[in-house]
Write a protein that holds these residues in place. Structure first.
Motif, short mmCIF file in Angstrom:
data_model
loop_
_atom_site.label_atom_id
_atom_site.label_comp_id
_atom_site.label_asym_id
_atom_site.label_seq_id
_atom_site.Cartn_x
_atom_site.Cartn_y
_atom_site.Cartn_z
N ASN A 191 16.45 10.19 -9.45
CA ASN A 191 17.03 11.24 -8.97
C ASN A 191 17.77 10.75 -7.73
N GLU A 192 16.94 9.89 -7.05
CA GLU A 192 17.69 9.47 -5.76
C GLU A 192 18.60 8.63 -6.11
N LEU A 193 18.60 7.56 -6.94
CA LEU A 193 19.69 7.02 -7.44
C LEU A 193 20.93 7.72 -7.98
N GLN A 194 20.66 8.81 -8.63
CA GLN A 194 21.95 9.51 -9.16
C GLN A 194 22.68 10.21 -8.01
N LYS A 195 21.92 10.72 -7.02
CA LYS A 195 22.56 11.06 -5.90
C LYS A 195 23.41 10.22 -5.34
N ALA A 196 22.78 8.82 -5.15
CA ALA A 196 23.55 7.74 -4.49
C ALA A 196 24.74 7.60 -5.35
N LEU A 197 24.64 7.59 -6.67
CA LEU A 197 25.88 7.18 -7.31
C LEU A 197 27.10 8.50 -7.11
N ASP A 334 14.03 -2.95 -16.60
CA ASP A 334 14.38 -1.46 -16.69
C ASP A 334 15.15 -0.82 -15.52
N SER A 335 14.84 -1.18 -14.49
CA SER A 335 15.44 -0.57 -13.10
C SER A 335 16.70 -1.31 -12.99
N THR A 336 16.72 -2.78 -13.41
CA THR A 336 17.80 -3.43 -13.12
C THR A 336 18.86 -2.84 -14.16
N LYS A 337 18.40 -2.62 -15.50
CA LYS A 337 19.66 -1.94 -16.47
C LYS A 337 20.04 -0.46 -15.85
N LEU A 338 19.03 0.15 -15.21
CA LEU A 338 19.53 1.36 -14.48
C LEU A 338 20.54 1.40 -13.46
N TYR A 339 20.22 0.46 -12.65
CA TYR A 339 21.15 0.13 -11.56
C TYR A 339 22.57 -0.29 -12.12
N ASN A 340 22.47 -1.14 -13.05
CA ASN A 340 23.77 -1.64 -13.79
C ASN A 340 24.66 -0.58 -14.37
N ASP A 341 23.77 0.45 -15.02
CA ASP A 341 24.28 1.55 -15.84
C ASP A 341 25.23 2.40 -14.80
N LEU A 342 24.46 2.54 -13.75
CA LEU A 342 25.08 3.57 -12.84
C LEU A 342 26.33 2.75 -12.24
N TRP A 343 26.23 1.53 -11.89
CA TRP A 343 27.25 0.99 -11.18
C TRP A 343 28.45 0.90 -12.29
N LYS A 344 28.30 0.71 -13.76
CA LYS A 344 29.29 0.94 -14.49
C LYS A 344 29.84 2.10 -14.40
N LYS A 345 29.10 3.12 -14.45
CA LYS A 345 29.38 4.58 -14.46
C LYS A 345 30.58 4.61 -13.19
N LEU A 346 30.12 4.16 -11.98
CA LEU A 346 30.92 4.24 -10.75
C LEU A 346 32.49 3.39 -11.16
N LYS A 347 32.45 2.25 -11.59
CA LYS A 347 33.59 1.53 -11.72
C LYS A 347 34.44 1.94 -12.84
N SER A 348 33.86 2.96 -13.77
CA SER A 348 34.83 3.07 -14.84
C SER A 348 35.24 4.70 -14.49
N ASN A 349 34.85 5.18 -13.23
CA ASN A 349 35.31 6.55 -13.06
C ASN A 349 36.80 6.54 -12.71
#
Lengths: 349, 357, 274
Positions: A191-197, A334-349
């Motif tokens: 949740n926290e990470l999603q808010k940050a994203l 798993d957390s690394t993957k989560l962070y990276n997926d969110l990062w990709k979401k940001l970059k592709s936005n």
């Protein structure tokens, strides 16, 4: 046909033998370090004084360092990298215990920073701090007022649209909204990470670019109003452009420590210890400080500096600032993957 | 009898600083097979290209049926060309090649299909509609090139040495084809070649060119039998050309002897060229001829023997069906009718001569 | 003895092929179809269907298409002009186009960075002339710029080569049959240069699709192409399996494009770029 295969294998073996050649003779040392993080003259000096030949390798990011190390084609004797990466390697059993008794020069280092190092090396068994610093905002005083940059919110200010540079690195850029929201920069809470994203996505239209090393160049050139940078880069940038200044916002930030450690692949432990001792020497540490211009944990060097430099918060963060800072710790897969997926979401936005 | 269809007036053309055509005047009558004949570089191809519109003259006019077409681009001229290297469209089928010009004229599909069939039949390549260009032999490609050109019913067909790349037998066959086509279609053929035999075989009229000037225009017989200057005489067929002096009408002297001839009007004591065709010379006993000499070479040419006779310092070329051995001493005999007298060439002559069929 | 000599001569080539082409591809295939725990899986390859990856792939396709179209529109007229100049030494023309490629690729892209930046040369000129500046750098537009700049020679050369091969008498024949310049262009020139065009299109589209350096340098980290996703997987995410899986998908794309090209160029007209 048989002959063909045989000759091919023979040649392949030869090739393999040549490339696999590493750490050759006994009087050598293979070192892996960040790019532009050690004065090359010091390497020459070390060779002169000890007769040990240093093979020096460089890398740009901790992830690249990890990849290079894991590839295993070279046996490194000594390496320096950032806090969380050291922690990850320790966790994977890739790090040898350091014998501090063989490094007498270590007494030159301020013990405080060994305390700070406990964040990733809990028993102070594996590492020796090299440089440290903070992450903050490098800003152009002609374009931005000092009081504005006291908070991370300024990086979302629409008045500076197209003038904001962020870091092209997952952890560093995520740190900003996490701190802004009051969360830990090591959180794995979705949740926290999603808010940050979400905050980062809101910010994206305002961002000039996501850069790594080029941030300070761009700031010096006057192409942007503010940039997320490391304190050392900021110090160097200020020399080239007098209009620039650096601040760590009040919400707190990331304190980073780059440390030396002995990887499992070390073949020349003695030479490595000699090298570390050499680095702690006052004259050598001073030269390195002048070359890198990041905060040094070496007390002797600190004492020898001008008052101006000692009190420059960009180079030497005051303790109050450091208290508000967190050190990055490594994340599980798993957390690394989560962070990276969110990062990709940001970059592709 | 015959209308001037194409006329070139005072054409000047130079290329890269070289003058190719200098004040060229020539016209072509309707429904004739007209050949421009000459060696390489004589300007015949340039003349053809001027008519086709692929080159523009530096000055001068080109008239088509009385209208000035000098500045018209090739696609607006009612002439079609058959190119030396066929220039077929390799990315199209045979049918599409032939139909190309018709489609541009926006003819109906039915009309085009009929025309394709007709054209292919005309050149003896029925059923070749869907073949590709590279599946055809050289001769076949040339016939398709002709079909593609004539299918547009041009008033004038330009042919630029179209048979040059074919072997002898095929060339001869094609020559007869072309004559047949001309007679069937009733259009004007303007043909360019350096091969005098070809020109003699097919043409109604030949224009012999050299160095950008027209040397002589006439029917094949006229050109062959009565060349007007040494160049023409030499270029068409073989000739013996000797320096001579016209003593008076019907009397000429050369190589130290006097001989009767049939030409008049050359004046008295005028230096002239004397031309005698090899096949007009008879080899006789040494005292029966106007000259005698020794045979220096005998070559069997199938149709005749080619015999060289050295006499009075001149090497005579003789064609005869009788065999004579080398070294034999023989006499040369010729009737006055077969002696051609020509003016000596000072500089290149040219005239525009209209010819009735 | 001679046989051995010949085989030894082929030796280095075989080593190179095995060592630097075959083995790496086998390794990538291995990583692509396994998890970090060395179990077989298709998820790496199928992850191309994830929204983020799909988005990156579509963006890559879009930019690659834009780049290809731009290159085509620029190259064809340029090639025709060059052909019309009838310069005798064609090798000289090829040399002129190949020459920039001798300079380091990164340097040339960095130069574009400087040209396009807000205080760069282009903006300085525009502002000096009284126009407002343009903010192109760090947008997809800048990335397309960089791609077009980098790949233009690969489009010009095949088209130029195929144009040069058209004999002038074919053009004259078309005109002789009544074709206007328009018709000559569309019915004769374009069909005869089609193999060169296809060659050029493939040689531009494929590298443009897979590029990531240009989007790194000129996109300011804001333009995420499929190449960037793969790079990130290896360098930052340390997920070699995912990176390999996505690479395999891209490879399939590339192979499909090349197969398409091969089926459309005639054997006799192999348009070599050099």
């Amino acid at each position: 046909m048989k002959r063909k295969i045989l000759s091919a294998f023979a040649a392949a073996f030869l090739l393999g033998a040549l490339t696999g050649c590493s750490g050759g003779s006994d009087n050598s040392l293979v070192v892996l370090n960040y790019g532009k993080y050690l004065d090359p003259e010091m390497l020459e000096l070390f060779e002169e004084e000890t007769g040990i030949h240093v093979e020096y390798e460089e890398y740009e990011s901790p992830e690249e360092m990890y990849t290079k190390y894991k590839a295993g084609s070279i046996d490194y004797d000594l390496a320096c990298t950032s806090d969380y990466m050291v922690q990850k390697l320790i966790g994977e059993g890739e790090v040898l215990e350091m014998n501090y008794d063989n490094i007498p020069g270590i007494k030159n280092l301020d013990q405080t920073y060994f305390e700070f190092s406990k964040a990733f090396d809990p028993e102070n068994k594996y590492s020796m701090p090299y440089f440290f610093g903070t992450v903050g905002i490098l800003y152009n005083t002609k374009m931005v007022d000092a009081f504005e940059v006291n908070t991370w919110d300024v990086l979302w200010d629409e008045n500076y649209s197209g003038q904001i540079i962020m870091e092209n690195s997952v952890r560093d850029s995520f740190m900003v909204p996490l701190k802004k929201l009051g969360y830990s920069l090591n959180t794995t809470d979705e949740n926290e990470l999603q808010k940050a994203l979400d905050l980062l996505i809101d910010q994206k239209p305002l961002v000039y670019a996501y850069l790594v090393d080029e941030s300070s160049d761009e700031m010096v050139a006057g192409n942007a109003a503010m940039a997320l940078v490391y304190s050392g880069e900021a110090a160097a940038a200020k020399i080239y452009n007098k209009d620039l200044d650096y601040v760590v916002p009040m919400e707190g930030s990331n304190m980073w420590i780059d440390s030396w450690f002995l990887p499992k692949t070390c073949k020349h432990a003695q030479n490595a210890e000699k090298f570390l001792d050499f680095l702690c020497r006052k004259d050598v540490a001073m030269k390195n400080f002048e070359y890198v211009y990041y905060a040094t944990p070496n007390l002797e060097v600190y004492k020898a500096l001008d008052k101006e430099v000692q009190n420059d918060p960009t180079i030497f963060p005051p303790h109050e600032v450091l208290e508000d800072c967190e050190v990055l710790s490594s994340l599980d897969d798993d957390s690394t993957k989560l962070y990276n997926d969110l990062w990709k979401k940001l970059k592709s936005n | 009898m015959g209308k001037k269809l194409i006329e070139l007036q005072h054409i000047q053309k130079s290329y890269n600083g070289t003058q190719i055509l200098d004040d060229l005047n020539i016209y072509f009558n309707e429904n004739k097979f007209l050949t421009l004949l000459g060696p390489s570089g004589c300007g015949k191809t340039t003349t053809l290209r001027l008519i086709g519109g692929f080159e523009k003259p530096d000055s001068g006019q080109i008239l088509f049926d009385g209208k000035d077409i000098t500045m018209l681009p090739p696609n607006e001229r009612k002439v079609n060309t058959v190119f030396q290297k066929y220039a077929l469209f390799t990315h199209m089928t045979i049918a599409e090649n032939i139909a190309f010009g018709l489609k541009i004229s926006k003819k109906s599909k039915a009309y085009i299909n009929d025309k394709i069939k007709y054209a292919l039949k005309l050149v003896n390549l029925d059923g070749y509609e869907n073949r590709s260009v590279d599946s055809l032999s050289g001769g076949q490609q040339q016939r398709i090139a002709i079909a593609r050109a004539i299918v547009n019913e041009p008033k004038v067909l330009l042919l630029d040495e179209p048979l040059g790349a074919l072997d002898l037998k095929l060339r001869q066959d094609m020559q007869y084809e072309l004559i047949r086509l001309k007679n069937e279609l009733g259009i004007t053929f303007i043909y360019v070649t350096h091969d005098q035999e070809e020109a003699l075989t097919m043409s109604d009229t030949i224009a012999v060119m050299n160095q950008g000037y027209i040397q002589q225009i006439g029917s094949p017989e006229d050109i062959y039998n009565e060349p007007c200057n040494a160049f023409v005489a030499d270029f068409i067929g073989d000739s013996n050309i000797i320096d001579g002096v016209m003593l008076a009408d019907k009397l000429v002297s050369f190589l130290g002897i006097r001989h009767a001839c049939e030409d008049t009007g050359f004046g008295q004591k005028q230096p002239v060229d004397v031309v005698i065709r090899p096949e007009d010379i008879e080899l006789v006993a040494p005292d029966e001829g106007f000259l005698s000499g020794d045979i220096t070479s005998v070559i069997f040419k199938g149709v005749h023997y080619e015999i060289e006779v050295l006499s009075n310092g001149f090497e005579w070329l003789v064609h005869t069906t009788r065999f004579f051995p080398v070294g034999a001493h023989v006499g040369l005999k010729v009737i006055p009718f077969n002696i051609q007298i020509m003016h000596k060439p000072e500089s290149s002559d040219e005239r525009a001569v209209g010819l009735d069929a | 003895m001679r046989k051995l000599k010949r085989q030894l001569c082929a030796g280095p080539y075989i080593v190179w092929i095995i060592g630097f082409t075959v083995l790496p591809i086998l390794m990538i295939l291995y990583y692509a179809f396994t998890t970090p725990e060395h179990r077989f899986t298709l998820e790496n390859v199928l992850s191309i269907a994830e929204p983020i990856h799909l988005k990156a792939l579509l963006l890559s396709v879009r930019l690659a298409l834009e780049c290809t179209v731009l290159c085509l529109l620029l190259s064809y007229p340029l090639a025709m002009i060059l052909n019309g100049l009838k310069i005798k030494r064609q090798s000289f023309i090829v040399f002129i186009f190949v020459l920039p490629m001798w300079m380091n690729f990164m340097l040339r892209i960095l130069a574009w960075q400087m040209l396009l930046s807000n205080n760069g040369i282009i903006n300085s000129i525009l502002q000096a002339l009284g126009f407002s500046g343009v903010s192109i750098l760090n947008t997809p537009a800048a990335v397309v710029f960089g791609m077009v700049y980098d790949f233009l020679p690969f489009m010009i050369l095949p088209i130029y080569n195929s144009l040069v091969r058209i004999r002038s008498d074919v053009i004259e024949a078309a005109k002789d049959l009544g074709a206007s310049n328009m018709i000559v262009f569309f019915r004769i020139i374009v069909p005869l240069t089609m193999s060169g065009v296809i060659s050029g299109v493939i040689m531009v589209f494929v590298p443009a699709l897979t590029s990531f350096v240009i989007s790194d340098l000129l996109g300011g980290g804001k333009v995420l192409l499929i190449g960037n996703v793969i790079e990130q997987s290896f360098m930052q995410g340390m997920n070699w399996n995912l990176g390999s899986g996505l690479s395999i998908v891209l490879m399939v794309f590339v192979i499909a494009s090349m197969a398409f090209m091969n089926s459309h160029t005639k054997e006799t007209e192999g348009t070599a770029v050099w």
